[in-house]
Design an enzyme around this catalytic site. Structure first.
Site, PDB file in Angstrom:
ATOM      1  N   ARG A  45       0.868  -1.182   0.000  1.00 57.30           N
ATOM      2  CA  ARG A  45       0.000   0.000   0.000  1.00 57.30           C
ATOM      3  C   ARG A  45       0.904   1.232   0.000  1.00 57.30           C
ATOM      4  O   ARG A  45       2.125   1.125   0.091  1.00 57.30           O
ATOM      5  CB  ARG A  45      -1.013   0.002   1.155  1.00 57.30           C
ATOM      6  CG  ARG A  45      -0.631  -0.625   2.451  1.00 57.30           C
ATOM      7  CD  ARG A  45       0.494   0.037   3.203  1.00 57.30           C
ATOM      8  NE  ARG A  45       0.302   1.464   3.356  1.00 57.30           N
ATOM      9  CZ  ARG A  45       1.269   2.331   3.577  1.00 57.30           C
ATOM     10  NH1 ARG A  45       2.535   1.944   3.666  1.00 57.30           N
ATOM     11  NH2 ARG A  45       1.028   3.608   3.705  1.00 57.30           N
ATOM     12  N   GLY A  46       0.244   2.419  -0.064  1.00 56.54           N
ATOM     13  CA  GLY A  46       1.011   3.651  -0.213  1.00 56.54           C
ATOM     14  C   GLY A  46       1.053   3.994  -1.690  1.00 56.54           C
ATOM     15  O   GLY A  46       1.352   3.113  -2.526  1.00 56.54           O
ATOM     16  N   ALA A  47       0.745   5.247  -2.020  1.00 50.82           N
ATOM     17  CA  ALA A  47       0.516   5.617  -3.421  1.00 50.82           C
ATOM     18  C   ALA A  47       1.644   5.189  -4.379  1.00 50.82           C
ATOM     19  O   ALA A  47       1.387   4.462  -5.354  1.00 50.82           O
ATOM     20  CB  ALA A  47       0.241   7.120  -3.511  1.00 50.82           C
ATOM     21  N   ARG A  85      -7.533   0.365  -6.734  1.00 46.48           N
ATOM     22  CA  ARG A  85      -7.725   1.422  -5.735  1.00 46.48           C
ATOM     23  C   ARG A  85      -7.906   2.753  -6.474  1.00 46.48           C
ATOM     24  O   ARG A  85      -7.057   3.144  -7.273  1.00 46.48           O
ATOM     25  CB  ARG A  85      -6.524   1.470  -4.774  1.00 46.48           C
ATOM     26  CG  ARG A  85      -6.352   0.158  -4.000  1.00 46.48           C
ATOM     27  CD  ARG A  85      -5.437   0.324  -2.808  1.00 46.48           C
ATOM     28  NE  ARG A  85      -6.047   1.133  -1.771  1.00 46.48           N
ATOM     29  CZ  ARG A  85      -5.394   1.592  -0.708  1.00 46.48           C
ATOM     30  NH1 ARG A  85      -4.105   1.342  -0.562  1.00 46.48           N
ATOM     31  NH2 ARG A  85      -6.013   2.315   0.204  1.00 46.48           N
ATOM     32  N   GLN A 196      -1.565   2.332  10.033  1.00 48.78           N
ATOM     33  CA  GLN A 196      -0.310   2.399   9.270  1.00 48.78           C
ATOM     34  C   GLN A 196       0.763   3.166  10.050  1.00 48.78           C
ATOM     35  O   GLN A 196       1.955   2.936   9.874  1.00 48.78           O
ATOM     36  CB  GLN A 196      -0.532   3.080   7.916  1.00 48.78           C
ATOM     37  CG  GLN A 196      -1.302   2.253   6.909  1.00 48.78           C
ATOM     38  CD  GLN A 196      -2.781   2.534   6.938  1.00 48.78           C
ATOM     39  OE1 GLN A 196      -3.338   2.905   7.974  1.00 48.78           O
ATOM     40  NE2 GLN A 196      -3.455   2.378   5.811  1.00 48.78           N
ATOM     41  N   ASP A 237      -1.791  11.125  -1.783  1.00 49.53           N
ATOM     42  CA  ASP A 237      -2.257  10.106  -2.732  1.00 49.53           C
ATOM     43  C   ASP A 237      -2.621  10.703  -4.077  1.00 49.53           C
ATOM     44  O   ASP A 237      -2.575  10.048  -5.106  1.00 49.53           O
ATOM     45  CB  ASP A 237      -3.438   9.344  -2.147  1.00 49.53           C
ATOM     46  CG  ASP A 237      -2.942   8.407  -1.067  1.00 49.53           C
ATOM     47  OD1 ASP A 237      -2.807   8.858   0.080  1.00 49.53           O
ATOM     48  OD2 ASP A 237      -2.618   7.248  -1.393  1.00 49.53           O
ATOM     49  N   ASN A 247      -5.108  12.627   0.958  1.00 53.95           N
ATOM     50  CA  ASN A 247      -4.182  11.769   1.694  1.00 53.95           C
ATOM     51  C   ASN A 247      -5.015  10.966   2.693  1.00 53.95           C
ATOM     52  O   ASN A 247      -6.242  11.120   2.769  1.00 53.95           O
ATOM     53  CB  ASN A 247      -3.105  12.606   2.390  1.00 53.95           C
ATOM     54  CG  ASN A 247      -1.984  11.740   2.943  1.00 53.95           C
ATOM     55  OD1 ASN A 247      -1.488  10.825   2.280  1.00 53.95           O
ATOM     56  ND2 ASN A 247      -1.574  11.986   4.184  1.00 53.95           N
ATOM     57  N   LYS A 248      -4.346  10.132   3.448  1.00 59.44           N
ATOM     58  CA  LYS A 248      -5.036   9.253   4.399  1.00 59.44           C
ATOM     59  C   LYS A 248      -6.041  10.005   5.245  1.00 59.44           C
ATOM     60  O   LYS A 248      -5.773  11.120   5.697  1.00 59.44           O
ATOM     61  CB  LYS A 248      -3.973   8.579   5.284  1.00 59.44           C
ATOM     62  CG  LYS A 248      -4.481   7.625   6.334  1.00 59.44           C
ATOM     63  CD  LYS A 248      -5.399   6.551   5.815  1.00 59.44           C
ATOM     64  CE  LYS A 248      -4.794   5.683   4.736  1.00 59.44           C
ATOM     65  NZ  LYS A 248      -5.806   4.877   3.997  1.00 59.44           N
TER      66      LYS A 248
HETATM   67  O1  MRU Z   1      -4.398   3.319   2.327  1.00 58.96           O
HETATM   68  P1  MRU Z   1      -2.911   3.503   2.207  1.00 58.96           P
HETATM   69  O2  MRU Z   1      -2.149   2.891   3.328  1.00 58.96           O
HETATM   70  O3  MRU Z   1      -2.418   3.081   0.845  1.00 58.96           O
HETATM   71  O4  MRU Z   1      -2.706   5.061   2.306  1.00 58.96           O
HETATM   72  C1  MRU Z   1      -1.423   5.593   2.216  1.00 58.96           C
HETATM   73  C2  MRU Z   1      -1.382   7.058   2.407  1.00 58.96           C
HETATM   74  O5  MRU Z   1      -2.377   7.714   2.564  1.00 58.96           O
HETATM   75  C3  MRU Z   1      -0.035   7.716   2.317  1.00 58.96           C
HETATM   76  O6  MRU Z   1       0.035   8.814   3.159  1.00 58.96           O
HETATM   77  C4  MRU Z   1       0.178   8.169   0.879  1.00 58.96           C
HETATM   78  O7  MRU Z   1      -0.036   7.109  -0.007  1.00 58.96           O
HETATM   79  C5  MRU Z   1       1.502   8.737   0.646  1.00 58.96           C
HETATM   80  S1  MRU Z   1       2.721   7.479   0.598  1.00 58.96           S
HETATM   81  C6  MRU Z   1       4.192   8.086   0.104  1.00 58.96           C
END
Ligand code: MRU
Length: 359
Positions: A45-47, A85, A196, A237, A247-248
């Protein structure tokens, strides 16, 4: 260095983020469907990491395509990844990169051998990985000057090595400041519902020996009010053309609290996170995940049976709450719209096509 994702002899290997911090185990994806499952179940996970996984997954799927079926399989696989996603634009950016390479190979040599196309796609996916790590290092180099010796930095979710090809965006900036010898302390938001922050950011900071303290999400405002936070630093994101940032979930609340308490809030993200087709944050699709993630944790129900929950995975922070955006090309200050245009030059080569429909 933490190896989030790698290509190993025709398979995609990734650290299983669901098992962290208790267990450091790796999963090997031998089919593109394995990669899709890893994205859907948050093993990765993570963009930026999702974008890299999709690129490798597309390369892997095409590698396994039977002779004579490469073109149809390639486009179908791209579509399958595009459905995983919806919020993080790096996914669609990576799919577009793979399409551009695929089409480039066919156009440059219409009778090109299937093997050549497969090789080119693998090469492109690995290039995306390498470029991401390099972009993170550049972000670190630019962003570290925003951090003073002795600062306490609050971060949300995980924008570290685990969320990227390596090094991290927001955590990359923190790493760079630490590597430079600045004495810093990191407040890690636990980041409900999937934690996370508590599971992944805390693990990264601990491994690196960077001083950090875990807080619950609801503590952030009070700590800012008491003068205990010098800056907020988060990842992204999707950044719209005007600077509004998804973002999250929880980032928007942090941003409002930061402004109220005169604490600067910085977003660190590579240019692949900026979506110039999305004009404002209102157009960013927000992923709604299963209510089970909120109603329980690790298989244990925490709410009464029969009770329901909502679970938007991201929120949008309007640009007015963002002090600056740290990218690999430098720091973007206000007005974001004009400066984002400037940083891309004239829009050269920017023709994304794979994004989900936006309103
Ligand atoms: O749902 P996730 O864990 O994929 O969400 C991740 C985030 O929101 C991060 O802050 C974002 O992707 C930036 S990662 C460099």
């Amino acid at each position: 260095m933490i190896k989030t994702i790698s290509w190993n002899e025709g398979a995609v290997v990734m650290i299983d983020q669901r098992a962290l911090p208790h267990e450091e185990r790796y999963i090997t994806c031998r089919t593109y469907q394995d990669v899709i499952a890893a994205i859907n179940t948050m093993a990765i996970r993570g963009a930026p990491a999702v974008g890299i996984a999709a690129a490798m997954g597309i390369a892997l799927g095409t590698l396994n395509a039977p002779e004579g079926q490469i073109e149809t399989d390639f486009y179908r696989i791209c579509e399958d990844f595009a459905r995983t996603r919806p919020t993080a634009v790096n996914l669609f950016w990576a799919i577009d990169r793979m399409k551009t390479r695929f089409e480039g190979e066919l156009v440059s040599a219409p009778h090109v051998e299937a093997e050549e196309i497969k090789k080119a796609l693998t090469e492109e996916a690995l290039r995306i990985l390498e470029e991401d790590i390099e972009a993170n290092r550049q972000m670190g180099a630019h962003g570290k000057d925003l951090i003073q010796d002795g600062d306490t930095i609050l971060t949300h979710c995980n924008a570290g090595a685990l969320a990227t090809g390596g090094y991290g965006t927001a955590l990359g900036v923190i790493r760079a400041a630490h590597e430079e010898g600045k004495r810093i302390h990191v407040l890690v938001d636990e980041t409900r519902p999937l934690l996370q922050g508590a599971r992944l950011t805390a693990w990264e900071m601990h491994r690196e020996g960077i001083g950090a303290t875990l807080i619950t999400d609801s503590m952030a405002g009070s700590l800012m009010q008491r003068g205990m936070v010098n800056l907020v630093l988060v990842g992204a994101d999707r950044i719209a053309a005007n600077g509004d940032t998804a973002n999250k979930i929880g980032t928007y609340s942090l941003a409002v609290l930061a402004k109220e308490n005169r604490v600067p809030l910085y977003v660190a993200a590579p240019l692949s996170t900026i979506d110039r087709r999305t004009r404002t944050g209102r157009e960013i699709p927000i992923e709604e995940r299963s209510e089970d993630e909120v109603l329980g944790f690790h298989g244990t129900r925490i709410a009464p049976q029969g009770f329901h929950a909502c679970n938007p995975a991201f929120d949008v922070t309007p640009k007015k709450y963002i002090t600056a955006i740290i990218t690999e090309k430098g720091i973007i200050t206000k007005p974001f719209g004009r400066k984002i245009k400037g940083i891309f030059g004239d829009s050269a080569g920017y023709r994304p096509r794979s994004g989900p429909k936006t309103s």
